[in-house]
Design an enzyme around this catalytic site. Sequence first.
Site, PDB file in Angstrom:
ATOM      1  N   GLN A 245      41.903  37.131  40.030  1.00  0.00           N
ATOM      2  CA  GLN A 245      43.360  37.192  40.173  1.00  0.00           C
ATOM      3  C   GLN A 245      43.999  37.592  38.842  1.00  0.00           C
ATOM      4  O   GLN A 245      44.862  38.473  38.793  1.00  0.00           O
ATOM      5  CB  GLN A 245      43.881  35.818  40.625  1.00  0.00           C
ATOM      6  CG  GLN A 245      45.374  35.802  40.849  1.00  0.00           C
ATOM      7  CD  GLN A 245      45.802  36.709  41.984  1.00  0.00           C
ATOM      8  OE1 GLN A 245      45.304  36.592  43.088  1.00  0.00           O
ATOM      9  NE2 GLN A 245      46.720  37.631  41.727  1.00  0.00           N
TER      10      GLN A 245
ATOM     11  N   CYS B 112      50.481  35.005  43.122  1.00  0.00           N
ATOM     12  CA  CYS B 112      49.133  35.442  43.521  1.00  0.00           C
ATOM     13  C   CYS B 112      48.991  35.514  45.037  1.00  0.00           C
ATOM     14  O   CYS B 112      48.099  36.201  45.534  1.00  0.00           O
ATOM     15  CB  CYS B 112      48.089  34.512  42.928  1.00  0.00           C
ATOM     16  SG  CYS B 112      48.274  32.804  43.469  1.00  0.00           S
TER      17      CYS B 112
ATOM     18  N   ARG C 165      33.358  31.709  46.103  1.00  0.00           N
ATOM     19  CA  ARG C 165      34.609  30.926  46.111  1.00  0.00           C
ATOM     20  C   ARG C 165      34.243  29.495  46.462  1.00  0.00           C
ATOM     21  O   ARG C 165      33.675  29.234  47.525  1.00  0.00           O
ATOM     22  CB  ARG C 165      35.595  31.506  47.122  1.00  0.00           C
ATOM     23  CG  ARG C 165      36.780  30.582  47.364  1.00  0.00           C
ATOM     24  CD  ARG C 165      37.913  31.220  48.112  1.00  0.00           C
ATOM     25  NE  ARG C 165      38.660  32.127  47.259  1.00  0.00           N
ATOM     26  CZ  ARG C 165      39.948  32.465  47.462  1.00  0.00           C
ATOM     27  NH1 ARG C 165      40.608  31.985  48.487  1.00  0.00           N
ATOM     28  NH2 ARG C 165      40.556  33.300  46.644  1.00  0.00           N
TER      29      ARG C 165
ATOM     30  N   HIS D  74      40.588  31.314  38.304  1.00  0.00           N
ATOM     31  CA  HIS D  74      40.702  32.403  39.285  1.00  0.00           C
ATOM     32  C   HIS D  74      40.749  33.725  38.506  1.00  0.00           C
ATOM     33  O   HIS D  74      41.768  34.408  38.457  1.00  0.00           O
ATOM     34  CB  HIS D  74      41.955  32.204  40.144  1.00  0.00           C
ATOM     35  CG  HIS D  74      41.939  32.996  41.415  1.00  0.00           C
ATOM     36  ND1 HIS D  74      40.898  33.818  41.789  1.00  0.00           N
ATOM     37  CD2 HIS D  74      42.858  33.084  42.428  1.00  0.00           C
ATOM     38  CE1 HIS D  74      41.174  34.376  42.953  1.00  0.00           C
ATOM     39  NE2 HIS D  74      42.346  33.947  43.364  1.00  0.00           N
TER      40      HIS D  74
ATOM     41  N   ARG E 238      44.313  43.759  43.542  1.00  0.00           N
ATOM     42  CA  ARG E 238      43.035  43.031  43.642  1.00  0.00           C
ATOM     43  C   ARG E 238      41.918  44.013  44.009  1.00  0.00           C
ATOM     44  O   ARG E 238      40.822  43.945  43.484  1.00  0.00           O
ATOM     45  CB  ARG E 238      43.122  41.925  44.716  1.00  0.00           C
ATOM     46  CG  ARG E 238      44.121  40.808  44.436  1.00  0.00           C
ATOM     47  CD  ARG E 238      43.704  39.960  43.259  1.00  0.00           C
ATOM     48  NE  ARG E 238      42.383  39.380  43.438  1.00  0.00           N
ATOM     49  CZ  ARG E 238      42.108  38.256  44.110  1.00  0.00           C
ATOM     50  NH1 ARG E 238      43.087  37.547  44.606  1.00  0.00           N
ATOM     51  NH2 ARG E 238      40.862  37.806  44.222  1.00  0.00           N
TER      52      ARG E 238
ATOM     53  N   ASP F  90      52.908  29.975  41.643  1.00  0.00           N
ATOM     54  CA  ASP F  90      51.833  29.801  42.627  1.00  0.00           C
ATOM     55  C   ASP F  90      52.181  28.563  43.460  1.00  0.00           C
ATOM     56  O   ASP F  90      53.094  27.805  43.105  1.00  0.00           O
ATOM     57  CB  ASP F  90      50.485  29.626  41.894  1.00  0.00           C
ATOM     58  CG  ASP F  90      49.298  29.490  42.858  1.00  0.00           C
ATOM     59  OD1 ASP F  90      49.426  29.896  44.033  1.00  0.00           O
ATOM     60  OD2 ASP F  90      48.241  28.974  42.428  1.00  0.00           O
TER      61      ASP F  90
HETATM   62  N1   CP Z   1      45.317  35.308  45.746  1.00  0.00           N
HETATM   63  C1   CP Z   1      44.212  34.999  46.450  1.00  0.00           C
HETATM   64  O1   CP Z   1      43.124  34.749  45.907  1.00  0.00           O
HETATM   65  O2   CP Z   1      44.405  35.011  47.800  1.00  0.00           O
HETATM   66  P1   CP Z   1      43.353  34.566  48.901  1.00  0.00           P
HETATM   67  O3   CP Z   1      43.232  33.062  48.844  1.00  0.00           O
HETATM   68  O4   CP Z   1      43.931  35.049  50.195  1.00  0.00           O
HETATM   69  O5   CP Z   1      42.025  35.206  48.598  1.00  0.00           O
HETATM   70  N1  NVA Z   2      46.080  27.752  43.460  1.00  0.00           N
HETATM   71  C1  NVA Z   2      45.783  28.300  44.759  1.00  0.00           C
HETATM   72  C2  NVA Z   2      45.472  29.751  44.652  1.00  0.00           C
HETATM   73  C3  NVA Z   2      45.171  30.438  45.951  1.00  0.00           C
HETATM   74  C4  NVA Z   2      44.849  31.882  45.779  1.00  0.00           C
HETATM   75  C5  NVA Z   2      44.625  27.538  45.382  1.00  0.00           C
HETATM   76  O1  NVA Z   2      43.652  27.248  44.691  1.00  0.00           O
HETATM   77  O2  NVA Z   2      44.708  27.216  46.571  1.00  0.00           O
END
Ligand code: CP
Ligand code: NVA
Length: 301
Positions: A131, A259, A101, A128, A287, A219
Site C-alpha cells: 500500500q 487506502c 496476507r 502494509h 496498486r 484509514d
Molecule cells: N487497501 C487494501 O489493501 O485493500 P484490500 O483490503 O481490499 O486489499
Molecule cells: N488498516 C486496515 C487496512 C485495510 C487495507 C486493516 O488492516 O484492516
Amino acid sequence: MKRDFLRLWDFSATEIEEIIKRAIQMKESGPSGECPLIGKSVGLLFEKPSTRTRISFEVGIYQLGAQPVYMTPQEIQIGRGETIPDTARVLSRYLDAVVIRTFSHELLEEFSEYASIPVINGLSDTHHPCQALADLMTIQEKKGRLKGIRLAYVGDGNNVANSLIEAAGRMGLILTVACPEGYEPAPEIVEEVRQAGGDIVILSDPREACGGADVIYTDVWVSMGEEEFGEKKRERFRPYQVNSALLGCAGEGVVVMHCLPAHRGEEITDEVMDGKESVVFDQAENRLHSQKALLEFLLAR
Ligand code: CP
Ligand code: NVA
C-alpha cells in the site's frame, strides 16, 4: 540471494525510486504484451479478505506473463496444523514468489526464514508495504515529487500508518500523524525512522496536523481482526473524521488519500471521498502498476 518485501524499510530510497519510475512507465504503456515473468507462478496466501490486494496482484501477475495461485489457510494443510516452516519449504519448490496476507507479522518473518523464494507482505497487523509503495507512486504523480511533501495522517496508528511512516522516512516526506492518545503508531518503528533522520511528528490534534498539509491521508478506525473493539474505537475516533471542515485547515491544492476500503461516514465523509481533492481511486489503481514493478524488480532482474 532472494529479496523479501516484508516492510517498506527493507528497500533503499534508490530502489523505491527505481520501482516507482518503472511503475509509472508500466502505467503509461498499459499491458504491453511484454511478459518478463513468463512461465513463473506466484502464490497468494490470504488469511484475511481483500479486494484491491488480491485482484491487483492476480491481474498484475497475469499481465507479466506469470500465473497466480490463490489459497487460504483453510484450503491448504496449514488449516490442519502443517507448520509454517514446512509449508514455506514445500511452496518454495513450486512457486517463484509468494504474497502473504496475515495477522501476525512474525508469521511472515518465520515463513521468510524457511522459504527460498521472495516473500511479499500483502498486509499484516503491523505493516502494509505494498500500500505504501502505491501511495508514494500516487504522491509522486499528483505532486511531482516526494521530498519535502507535507503529509498528514489522521486516525488510527495502524499497519497503514506504520508503513507510511517508513515510506515518509525513506523518501524525505514530512509526516505528521494525528491520533487519539493510546492509538499511536508502533513506537519502535517511529524511533527507527527518526534515528535514520525521518521527520515524523506524532500529535493528537487533527487540525494541527492538517495545517499546511499537501496530502491528507486516513484509514479505517477498526482494522481487520479488531472488530471486538469497534464500538469503543468509533466513539474515541469521532473527532478524527476527515471532513470538509478539516480539509479547510490544509494548504491550497491538498489531495486526500485513503487506502480503502472506506467506512463512509466514519473516518471520511461522502463529500470528501467524492470531492475534487480525493485521489483515492487513482491510488487504488496504482496498486496494480506498483506491484507489477515490484514483482519485476524481485523476479526478473
Ligand atoms: N487497501 C487494501 O489493501 O485493500 P484490500 O483490503 O481490499 O486489499
Ligand atoms: N488498516 C486496515 C487496512 C485495510 C487495507 C486493516 O488492516 O484492516
